[in-house]
Structure formats: C-alpha cells, structure tokens
Write a protein that holds these residues in place. Structure first.
Motif: not given
Length: 213
Positions: A81-88
C-alpha cells in the motif's frame, strides 16, 4: 562559476534537490512530461508493486521470523500500500518543497539514522536493485505505448532523472559524505575517535564536488 555551499547540500533537502536537478537537467518540462504520462503509466504500478514483493520477500534465515512474512501478512500488505501511494505521488504531486522533503523522508525511513524511531535498515544493494527494476519496467511500459519518438525519449529521460534524484537522497544517508553535518554527528565524533576517522574519508559526492567546484 556558481558557488555551492557544501554544508547546505547535506542539511537542506530542497537545496540538495535543486543542485542535483540542475546538474542533470531535471526541470519543469520533465515534470510536465511525468504528469502528462501519469494516466498511461498508472496501470504499471500494480505490476511493479506485486513483482517487487514477489522478488524481495525475505527468505528463511535472512531476517528474523521470515517464515511469517507471507504474501498475506499484514506487513507485506502495508508495504504494498505504501509503495503504491509512493508511485502515485511521483506521478501526480507538484514538485514543491513538500514533495522534495517527502523524497528525502522515503530515503531516511529505510536507512539506519539516529533520528528515526524504527530500526528498519535496508541495505543499499536492495534499494539500488529495486529502483533499477522500476526503471526497466517504466522503460518497457513507455515503449509499449507507441508514442512518437521525441515524446518517448522525453518520458524515459524524465523518469530516469527522477529515479536518480530519489537514489541520491538514499545515498545521502548511506554514504559518509557530509556525515559531519547530520544530527548527532558531533556527539558521535566526540565519543568515538573511530567515527572521526571514517567521517574524514571523502566519498564520491565529496570528490565530485571538489572536482567541479
């Protein structure tokens, strides 16, 4: 020739970002390209996130309680979840002071620095491998969009520069360059003469800084 304040490179993340960005030519045009490609690149994010954890889930014996770190573990879900938010954020946020400090924060929380609460310390080889993998996925994805050659080149270059800037923030905490300016460094030097010797050895950023300025 422009004067560069060495100490400020290690104490002010915005100043550091501006120095590295200017050196490699990362500017408003690159940010516009990244934002313009955001909707096309977003479908690649789940692929990167899932593949990252399939390839980097610790094996038994590498970390304590590794057997418990399965794909269904809460910790793995949290990291995804954190990695997805980072890319976003990379794709949609303005590259202002807040975003620059976020890039530094991402680097700091993964390294063993005295000012953070957690004890997480990811070796630089894994960070380097991950960012290299992300770049390859982005290049492949961009090339599959059948953009005109000029747009394709600009998109690949923009994302490449951005990942190098992120890696520079990681290196800020991994390398000994500028260690004397980090919080707690003076106390460490006073308490440990070995630390003083290590800090005194110039790293690659120091040598480059001396060469160009």
């Amino acid at each position: 020739m422009e004067h560069i304040e060495r100490e400020t490179l290690y104490t002010d993340p915005v100043y550091r970002f501006q120095y590295v960005a200017k050196f490699m030519g990362f500017g408003d045009e690159d940010v516009d390209v990244i934002k313009g490609a955001a909707e096309l690149v977003k479908p690649l994010v789940p692929v990167v996130v899932d593949a990252r954890h399939e390839g980097f889930v610790p094996k038994a014996g590498v970390v304590e309680n590794a057997a418990e770190l399965t794909e269904n573990a809460d910790q793995i879900k949290f990291r995804k979840d954190m990695l997805s938010k980072y890319f976003d954020r990379l794709l949609t946020n303005p590259y202002d002071e807040r975003m620059i400090k976020y890039l530094e924060y991402v680097a700091r929380i993964h390294t063993d620095t005295p000012t953070k609460k957690s004890k997480i310390n990811v070796d630089v080889i894994h960070i380097n491998a991950l960012l290299g993998y992300v770049e390859q996925v982005l290049i492949g994805g961009i090339k599959s969009l059948n953009l005109d050659r000029d747009t394709e080149y600009k998109a690949i270059a923009a994302f490449g520069k951005l990942l190098w800037i992120q890696m520079d923030f990681f290196l800020k905490f991994y390398c000994q360059d500028g260690a004397e300016y980090l919080p707690g460094a003076k106390e460490a030097v006073a308490a440990n003469t070995t630390t003083t010797v290590a800090i005194a050895q110039p790293g690659i950023l120091t040598r480059l800084w001396r060469f160009f300025f």
